[in-house]
Each structure stands twice: as C-alpha cells, then as structure tokens.
Design a protein around this motif. Structure first.
Motif, PDB file in Angstrom:
ATOM      1  N   LEU A 157       0.811  -1.210   0.000  1.00 42.04           N
ATOM      2  CA  LEU A 157       0.000   0.000   0.000  1.00 42.04           C
ATOM      3  C   LEU A 157       0.851   1.269   0.000  1.00 42.04           C
ATOM      4  CD1 LEU A 157      -2.793  -1.020   2.563  1.00 42.04           C
ATOM      5  CD2 LEU A 157      -2.804  -1.259   0.082  1.00 42.04           C
ATOM      6  N   ARG A 158       2.060   1.159   0.528  1.00 39.76           N
ATOM      7  CA  ARG A 158       2.929   2.326   0.648  1.00 39.76           C
ATOM      8  C   ARG A 158       3.445   2.802  -0.712  1.00 39.76           C
ATOM      9  NH1 ARG A 158       7.291   1.305   4.923  1.00 39.76           N
ATOM     10  NH2 ARG A 158       5.563   1.970   6.270  1.00 39.76           N
ATOM     11  N   ASN A 159       3.632   1.866  -1.644  1.00 37.74           N
ATOM     12  CA  ASN A 159       4.255   2.197  -2.926  1.00 37.74           C
ATOM     13  C   ASN A 159       3.194   2.699  -3.907  1.00 37.74           C
ATOM     14  OD1 ASN A 159       5.791   2.385  -5.231  1.00 37.74           O
ATOM     15  ND2 ASN A 159       6.816   0.416  -4.940  1.00 37.74           N
ATOM     16  N   THR A 160       2.708   3.912  -3.685  1.00 36.13           N
ATOM     17  CA  THR A 160       1.652   4.457  -4.542  1.00 36.13           C
ATOM     18  C   THR A 160       2.161   4.752  -5.950  1.00 36.13           C
ATOM     19  OG1 THR A 160       2.117   6.666  -3.649  1.00 36.13           O
ATOM     20  CG2 THR A 160       0.324   5.413  -2.630  1.00 36.13           C
ATOM     21  N   GLU A 161       3.454   4.955  -6.103  1.00 32.50           N
ATOM     22  CA  GLU A 161       3.995   5.196  -7.444  1.00 32.50           C
ATOM     23  C   GLU A 161       3.829   3.952  -8.317  1.00 32.50           C
ATOM     24  OE1 GLU A 161       8.135   6.602  -9.703  1.00 32.50           O
ATOM     25  OE2 GLU A 161       8.092   6.293  -7.527  1.00 32.50           O
ATOM     26  N   TRP A 162       4.154   2.789  -7.759  1.00 37.36           N
ATOM     27  CA  TRP A 162       3.961   1.536  -8.499  1.00 37.36           C
ATOM     28  C   TRP A 162       2.480   1.278  -8.747  1.00 37.36           C
ATOM     29  CZ3 TRP A 162       1.486  -3.076  -7.044  1.00 37.36           C
ATOM     30  CH2 TRP A 162       1.666  -4.149  -7.915  1.00 37.36           C
ATOM     31  N   ILE A 163       1.648   1.553  -7.746  1.00 32.71           N
ATOM     32  CA  ILE A 163       0.207   1.344  -7.890  1.00 32.71           C
ATOM     33  C   ILE A 163      -0.357   2.220  -8.998  1.00 32.71           C
ATOM     34  CG2 ILE A 163      -2.042   1.607  -6.752  1.00 32.71           C
ATOM     35  CD1 ILE A 163      -0.640   0.879  -4.106  1.00 32.71           C
ATOM     36  N   ASP A 164       0.014   3.492  -9.012  1.00 31.61           N
ATOM     37  CA  ASP A 164      -0.549   4.438  -9.983  1.00 31.61           C
ATOM     38  C   ASP A 164      -0.005   4.256 -11.397  1.00 31.61           C
ATOM     39  OD1 ASP A 164      -2.189   5.644  -8.129  1.00 31.61           O
ATOM     40  OD2 ASP A 164      -0.759   7.216  -7.612  1.00 31.61           O
ATOM     41  N   LYS A 165       1.290   3.932 -11.494  1.00 34.34           N
ATOM     42  CA  LYS A 165       1.925   3.906 -12.818  1.00 34.34           C
ATOM     43  C   LYS A 165       1.973   2.518 -13.451  1.00 34.34           C
ATOM     44  CE  LYS A 165       4.830   7.980 -12.086  1.00 34.34           C
ATOM     45  NZ  LYS A 165       6.221   8.514 -12.071  1.00 34.34           N
ATOM     46  N   VAL A 166       1.948   1.489 -12.618  1.00 33.63           N
ATOM     47  CA  VAL A 166       2.076   0.127 -13.152  1.00 33.63           C
ATOM     48  C   VAL A 166       0.796  -0.681 -12.932  1.00 33.63           C
ATOM     49  CG1 VAL A 166       3.367  -2.044 -13.056  1.00 33.63           C
ATOM     50  CG2 VAL A 166       4.572   0.148 -12.791  1.00 33.63           C
ATOM     51  N   TYR A 167       0.430  -0.844 -11.662  1.00 26.70           N
ATOM     52  CA  TYR A 167      -0.634  -1.803 -11.361  1.00 26.70           C
ATOM     53  C   TYR A 167      -2.006  -1.346 -11.856  1.00 26.70           C
ATOM     54  CZ  TYR A 167      -3.863  -4.925  -9.145  1.00 26.70           C
ATOM     55  OH  TYR A 167      -4.878  -5.820  -8.947  1.00 26.70           O
ATOM     56  N   LEU A 168      -2.465  -0.177 -11.405  1.00 27.41           N
ATOM     57  CA  LEU A 168      -3.834   0.244 -11.738  1.00 27.41           C
ATOM     58  C   LEU A 168      -4.071   0.391 -13.239  1.00 27.41           C
ATOM     59  CD1 LEU A 168      -4.809   2.755  -8.890  1.00 27.41           C
ATOM     60  CD2 LEU A 168      -5.553   0.387  -9.207  1.00 27.41           C
ATOM     61  N   PRO A 169      -3.165   1.013 -13.998  1.00 28.80           N
ATOM     62  CA  PRO A 169      -3.418   1.084 -15.457  1.00 28.80           C
ATOM     63  C   PRO A 169      -3.508  -0.291 -16.102  1.00 28.80           C
ATOM     64  CG  PRO A 169      -1.703   2.653 -14.815  1.00 28.80           C
ATOM     65  CD  PRO A 169      -1.954   1.784 -13.620  1.00 28.80           C
ATOM     66  N   THR A 170      -2.628  -1.217 -15.681  1.00 33.43           N
ATOM     67  CA  THR A 170      -2.662  -2.567 -16.259  1.00 33.43           C
ATOM     68  C   THR A 170      -3.925  -3.312 -15.847  1.00 33.43           C
ATOM     69  OG1 THR A 170      -0.249  -2.634 -16.157  1.00 33.43           O
ATOM     70  CG2 THR A 170      -1.388  -4.726 -16.491  1.00 33.43           C
ATOM     71  N   ASN A 171      -4.278  -3.211 -14.586  1.00 34.95           N
ATOM     72  CA  ASN A 171      -5.460  -3.909 -14.085  1.00 34.95           C
ATOM     73  C   ASN A 171      -6.722  -3.401 -14.774  1.00 34.95           C
ATOM     74  OD1 ASN A 171      -6.861  -5.710 -12.197  1.00 34.95           O
ATOM     75  ND2 ASN A 171      -7.564  -3.842 -11.198  1.00 34.95           N
ATOM     76  N   ARG A 172      -6.835  -2.089 -14.911  1.00 36.37           N
ATOM     77  CA  ARG A 172      -8.022  -1.528 -15.564  1.00 36.37           C
ATOM     78  C   ARG A 172      -8.088  -1.919 -17.032  1.00 36.37           C
ATOM     79  NH1 ARG A 172      -7.073   4.172 -12.395  1.00 36.37           N
ATOM     80  NH2 ARG A 172      -8.311   3.655 -10.536  1.00 36.37           N
ATOM     81  N   PHE A 173      -6.948  -1.940 -17.701  1.00 36.42           N
ATOM     82  CA  PHE A 173      -6.929  -2.350 -19.112  1.00 36.42           C
ATOM     83  C   PHE A 173      -7.380  -3.806 -19.257  1.00 36.42           C
ATOM     84  CE2 PHE A 173      -4.614  -4.521 -22.537  1.00 36.42           C
ATOM     85  CZ  PHE A 173      -5.115  -3.840 -23.639  1.00 36.42           C
ATOM     86  N   ARG A 174      -6.851  -4.667 -18.413  1.00 34.72           N
ATOM     87  CA  ARG A 174      -7.205  -6.090 -18.505  1.00 34.72           C
ATOM     88  C   ARG A 174      -8.666  -6.324 -18.111  1.00 34.72           C
ATOM     89  NH1 ARG A 174      -1.660  -8.951 -16.060  1.00 34.72           N
ATOM     90  NH2 ARG A 174      -0.266  -8.164 -17.706  1.00 34.72           N
ATOM     91  N   LEU A 175      -9.153  -5.601 -17.116  1.00 32.65           N
ATOM     92  CA  LEU A 175     -10.577  -5.709 -16.768  1.00 32.65           C
ATOM     93  C   LEU A 175     -11.441  -5.272 -17.947  1.00 32.65           C
ATOM     94  CD1 LEU A 175     -10.688  -4.279 -13.110  1.00 32.65           C
ATOM     95  CD2 LEU A 175     -11.252  -6.612 -13.796  1.00 32.65           C
ATOM     96  N   ARG A 176     -11.053  -4.195 -18.566  1.00 31.31           N
ATOM     97  CA  ARG A 176     -11.821  -3.672 -19.702  1.00 31.31           C
ATOM     98  C   ARG A 176     -11.841  -4.670 -20.860  1.00 31.31           C
ATOM     99  NH1 ARG A 176      -9.870   1.001 -19.248  1.00 31.31           N
ATOM    100  NH2 ARG A 176      -8.069   0.760 -20.631  1.00 31.31           N
ATOM    101  N   GLU A 177     -10.694  -5.286 -21.161  1.00 36.75           N
ATOM    102  CA  GLU A 177     -10.621  -6.244 -22.261  1.00 36.75           C
ATOM    103  C   GLU A 177     -11.417  -7.514 -21.961  1.00 36.75           C
ATOM    104  OE1 GLU A 177      -9.074  -5.801 -25.393  1.00 36.75           O
ATOM    105  OE2 GLU A 177      -9.308  -3.771 -24.576  1.00 36.75           O
ATOM    106  N   ALA A 178     -11.323  -8.003 -20.734  1.00 36.68           N
ATOM    107  CA  ALA A 178     -12.079  -9.205 -20.358  1.00 36.68           C
ATOM    108  C   ALA A 178     -13.579  -8.922 -20.392  1.00 36.68           C
ATOM    109  CB  ALA A 178     -11.655  -9.683 -18.965  1.00 36.68           C
ATOM    110  N   HIS A 179     -13.963  -7.752 -19.904  1.00 35.71           N
ATOM    111  CA  HIS A 179     -15.375  -7.356 -19.928  1.00 35.71           C
ATOM    112  C   HIS A 179     -15.868  -7.252 -21.363  1.00 35.71           C
ATOM    113  CE1 HIS A 179     -18.691  -4.353 -19.797  1.00 35.71           C
ATOM    114  NE2 HIS A 179     -19.019  -4.994 -18.686  1.00 35.71           N
ATOM    115  N   LYS A 180     -15.045  -6.680 -22.237  1.00 33.56           N
ATOM    116  CA  LYS A 180     -15.408  -6.528 -23.648  1.00 33.56           C
ATOM    117  C   LYS A 180     -15.613  -7.903 -24.302  1.00 33.56           C
ATOM    118  CE  LYS A 180     -13.009  -3.509 -25.846  1.00 33.56           C
ATOM    119  NZ  LYS A 180     -11.881  -2.858 -26.581  1.00 33.56           N
ATOM    120  N   TYR A 181     -14.735  -8.853 -23.980  1.00 33.02           N
ATOM    121  CA  TYR A 181     -14.849 -10.191 -24.560  1.00 33.02           C
ATOM    122  C   TYR A 181     -16.148 -10.874 -24.120  1.00 33.02           C
ATOM    123  CZ  TYR A 181     -14.160 -15.190 -25.175  1.00 33.02           C
ATOM    124  OH  TYR A 181     -14.336 -16.510 -25.501  1.00 33.02           O
TER     125      TYR A 181
END
Length: 566
Positions: free
Chosen positions: A437-461
């Motif tokens: 939780l402390r590493n908000t830079e990794w969360i904002d720049k790596v994890y959340l964009p990737t997670n949202r993209f993959r959620l969006r693609e799976a939802h689209k499928y």
C-alpha cells in the motif's frame, strides 16, 4: 432440544429390562427411518424412469433436488430421535426381503436375502445426524453446507490446463485473477522480505500500528478524503466479511436486522448469521424501467422508507443499512447526491450505515468517477457511518485475508478490535500489505493502469459473447462481474427452473452464481465473473454456450410436447 444421555433413566413403574426393551425399539425406529429414506430414494429413481427420454435431464435434476431436500429433513428427524429415546412405540421388525441396501446414485442395490448393511452416511448427512454437535452447531453446519457445498466441490476439482483440463472453472466467486503476474513480481521484491522479532509475536489486536497508519494514508489518498484520516479509527481483521460479522455483533443483538438493497452479495447473509444471528431485510429492487425506476434496479429513498415501514410493522428491530459501492453484483456506482440521501434517511431513523467499498479501485471506465463516502466534507451522522475496504478485489490477493474498518466512532473501533484476538492477520502478512500500500507510485503507474486495461478487455470479450447470444445484461464498467438475464431459458420462469439451470452449469463443470443467492426478487438472473485470464475465460464461455444450447433444445422439445398434448 435435550441431549441424549449415556444412561437411560428408569421411569417409575418400569424395570431395567423394560427400559432396555425400549432402547431396542428405539434402535428399530431408527432403522425404520433409514429404510424410509432409502425407499423414497428408490421411488424417485422409478419416477425418473417413467419420464420421456427427451426431458430426462430436466427430470433428473428436479428429482435430485427433491431427494436432497427430503434427505436433509429425514436426517434432522433422525437427529431428533437420537437426542432422546421414545418409549411406547413398537414397530414390527423389518424382514430381510424388504432391505434395499445402498441406493446412492451410481451404486447397486442390495441383493434380496443378504443382511442389511449398516447405513453409510455422506459427510453432509453425518453432520446432521451426529450427537456431538449442539443445536447451534447443527444450525451452523446446515448454514455452511447450504452456502458452500458447490464451492467445496470446485476446490476439490479445480481446472488446470495440464493437470486437470476437465475440472471446474469458477465464474461464480468474485476473484480478480488478471494481474497475478504483476502481484507475484511485486511480492517477491526485496522490501517485502522482513522477518523481525515483533512480526513473529502476537500483534496488536487492532492491527499493527505501521499497517493502520498506512491504511489511513492509503484511504486518505485514494478516497480523496478532505482531511487526513486517523489511524486510530482503523481496525484490521482477516477479511472484509470478518469486519462485517464483527460490526453485526457489536451493533445488533440477536434477532435484530439490517436493511440491504437486493440483489446483494450473498456473503453478507452468511457473515451476519454465523455469529451474530442478525437478519438481513431485503429492499427489493426491480429490473423494469418505469416512471419511478429511471434505470434497472434503482435504489431510491422511497424504497428504503417502504422497506423500513413494512419491517417495523412486522415487529422487526432495524439497526442499520448496508450498502456496497460499487454495487455487487450490479456494478452501479452511487453518485454523491444519492449517497447523501441514503445517509440522511439513515440519520432520520437512527440507523447505522455500513458501506462496503471493496471495489473502489476496480472502475475500469475512465469516464466514470467513483466517490467514496470518505470524500464527503460532512456526514449526516459521522458516528454511525462505517466504511469497509480490503485488497481482495482491487489487488487480486483474496488469499491474504485482509479487511479494514474505518469508523469515526471510537467506541465501535475499540470493541471491533476485540475480534482481532480471533481474526487477526499474521505479522509477516501485515508487513507485506504495508509495503504494498505504501508504494503508490507503483500502484498508480504500473498496477492500476494494467489492471483496468485487462478488466476492460475481459469485460469486452464476455459482453460481446452475451450480445451474440442476445442475452440481456446490466452493462456497467466497475467490479469483476456482469449481471446477466437468462429468463428466456426458463420455462416457466421460476426460482425452481433457475436452480435447475444452475445445476446444469455445474454438470458441465462451470460454477456461476444464481440470482436467488443474491436474494434477487426476480428469477432468471445470474452473476458471471469475467476477471480471469483469457484462455480459461474462453473455455468457460464455451461451456456456458454449450449449456444454453442444451437448455434451448430442451425448451423446444417441451413446447412441441405441450403442443401435441393440446
């Protein structure tokens, strides 16, 4: 219900031999009950064989459902008999010609003239018949089996592309499996590995101070709180359901209730009953758009007022309102205006409000903004507003078993902390969570964009497949699930038919969640989890389509048979 004693007392006027004779009669009575169960099961098999072959599968499923219910009732009756002997009953001994043997599906019946076998109980039946459980233990056992029987079957037979390609695929349990690669990489970094003496000892039952401080900072940042949140208002337990169960315990007495808009996450029902014996009163929402409902399953204050009035008219003591935002399983996100109206309703009626925001970072449409209740500058009743959040959904680490409560009510925070004695998290896990939780830079720049993209693609499928099948669904862009309408595959459209379709999915090793599990008022709705890796999701959707094609063919045959009878 009284317990069965080891020694049967001798009533006045009876000899010890008469008592022993009554014990023998009691044993025979139990035997009669077992044979009754076996006879009824054989009768169901005969009924099944009389049906037309074209509808065989439907009748098999229906008969199995009836058999399961009757079996449970009989087991409970036997449990009652075993709790205390009944004298004065003299059933006739059963001849060997009447013996039926073991009649479980897939096993042969006992040959005539052979001695009767000792009845072998399944795990479920043994739980009901045991003399070792209290009444409360028996109730918990029934609750557990009814809630998790199919999930347990999945756990024993999970799909694996190499080791078990014919196993269950689970699209019914809300888990995010899309970013396991990212999380595994992050959890193996050097800052995660710490084995200090304090982490190997008993923790602060409220949660380690370093984790509570980080949770307060995290929620301040991602919930856009107008002022820094206080770590003293944070309590950490092993999962959000543990937090909810603890809140139910400390805010309600047994028999009291919460209002919950439906459909709602079924885990609330289990969590509120397990310890607290708190009832959930449904606020039924409807899918049909009307002058009152501007969109499907719309929650309004008028519906809350009506549900509260009807509950109190029936003598129910309502202590609070439970909300999930984003909503599970609908995916709806409450606007700040709507949230304020719900909170004002609760204040008018002296109700607590529990708001579960466990999906707050799982909004994958960038045009939609999530508004946390913690972002509000002022709350109608700060001391009765309690927020729950965890990492299971947003970060896909449900196995970490982490849930956090944030409440401005110091008294509530203090008493919920007592549950940390039983429901705390290991020190090493708390350290890893703190670092995550402390590493908000990794969360904002790596994890959340990737997670949202993959959620969006799976939802689209998944939604493209649903559109191709002309299956209506509640189209939202948050959460891990799609709320789908399979009413056209039910004839008639009843909860019984919904259960049969659910069982057909299970027969094809596909686990979904049916609407009744969410206390939905309307039969025919199902929840489908799409947050899974694409190869497994594609296989699951093939099984899904196969089931619906079979169901469709059965409906055609049924309509032809009905037409011929007319």
């Amino acid at each position: 219900m009284s317990r069965r004693s080891d020694t049967l007392p001798v009533p006045s006027g009876q000899t010890r031999s008469q008592v022993l004779r009554d014990q023998s009669i009691y044993t025979q009575l139990l035997e009669v009950m077992w044979h009754l169960q076996q006879t009824m099961r054989e009768h169901f098999v005969q009924l099944m064989s009389r049906q037309g072959l074209l509808q065989e599968r439907r009748h098999i499923q229906a008969i199995r459902e009836q058999e399961a219910l009757l079996s449970r009732l009989l087991c409970q009756m036997i449990n009652l008999l075993q709790s205390g002997a009944t004298s004065g009953l003299e059933p006739q001994p059963l001849s060997s010609e009447d013996s039926r043997g073991d009649v479980r599906y897939g096993q042969g019946t006992q040959l005539a003239g052979q001695p009767d076998p000792v009845p072998q109980l399944s795990d479920c039946e043994a739980t009901f018949v045991t003399r070792d459980l209290s009444n409360r233990g028996t109730d918990i056992s029934a609750l557990y089996w009814s809630s998790f029987q199919d999930y347990n079957a999945y756990q024993k037979d999970k799909y694996h592309k190499d080791k078990n390609p014919l196993g269950f695929i689970n699209l019914g349990t809300s888990e995010n499996k899309l970013c396991i690669d990212l999380m595994a990489e992050r959890l193996q970094e050097s800052d995660m590995n710490c084995v200090e003496e304090a982490l190997l000892q008993y923790p602060d039952w409220r949660g380690q101070p370093f984790l509570r401080e980080e949770v307060a900072r995290f929620l301040t940042y991602y919930c856009r709180a107008p002022a820094p949140l206080d770590p003293e208002n944070v309590v950490v337990l092993n999962g959000c359901c543990s937090v909810f169960s603890a809140l139910a315990m400390v805010l309600c007495d047994p028999g009291e209730a919460f209002l919950v808009p439906t459909p709602f996450y079924g885990g609330f029902a289990f969590s509120s009953r397990l310890y607290a014996k708190v009832e959930l009163i449904p606020v039924h929402l409807e899918s049909k758009i009307t002058a009152i409902n501007t969109y499907p399953f719309q929650l309004t204050v008028d519906k809350l007022e009506e549900a509260l009035f009807e509950a109190r008219l029936k003598g129910k003591d309502i202590r609070g309102l439970v909300l999930t935002n984003p909503q599970n399983p609908l995916g709806d996100i409450y606007s700040p205006d709507s949230l304020m109206k719900y909170l004002e309703f609760a204040k008018r009626h002296d109700l607590h409000v529990i708001i579960d925001e466990i999906y707050m970072l799982s909004v994958f449409d960038e045009s939609i903004t999530f508004h946390s209740v913690l972002s509000m500058k002022s709350l109608p009743d700060r001391n009765r507003t309690h927020v729950v959040w965890g990492t299971s959904k947003d970060f896909g680490i449900s196995g970490f078993r982490f849930g956090a409560l944030y409440t401005h009510n110091k008294e509530v925070a203090s008493v919920v902390s007592a549950f940390g004695y039983l429901h705390s998290i290991s020190g090493i896990t708390q350290h890893k969570l703190c670092q995550l939780l402390r590493n908000t830079e990794w969360i904002d720049k790596v994890y959340l964009p990737t997670n949202r993209f993959r959620l969006r693609e799976a939802h689209k499928y998944v939604t493209a497949k649903l559109k191709a099948l002309e299956i209506p669904f509640h189209n939202r862009s948050s959460g891990l699930y799609v709320w789908i309408n399979l009413k056209k595959y039910l004839d008639p459209c009843t909860f019984e038919e919904e259960q049969l379709l659910y069982r057909r999915f299970l027969d094809h090793k596909l686990l979904l969640s049916c609407g009744k599990a969410y206390m939905c008022k309307e039969p025919g709705w199902f929840c489908l989890i799409f947050a899974d890796e694409l190869p497994r999701l594609k296989l699951a959707m093939r099984r899904f389509c196969d089931v619906l094609e079979e169901q469709k063919q059965d409906l055609i045959v049924k309509q032809l048979e009905d037409a011929m009878r007319e």
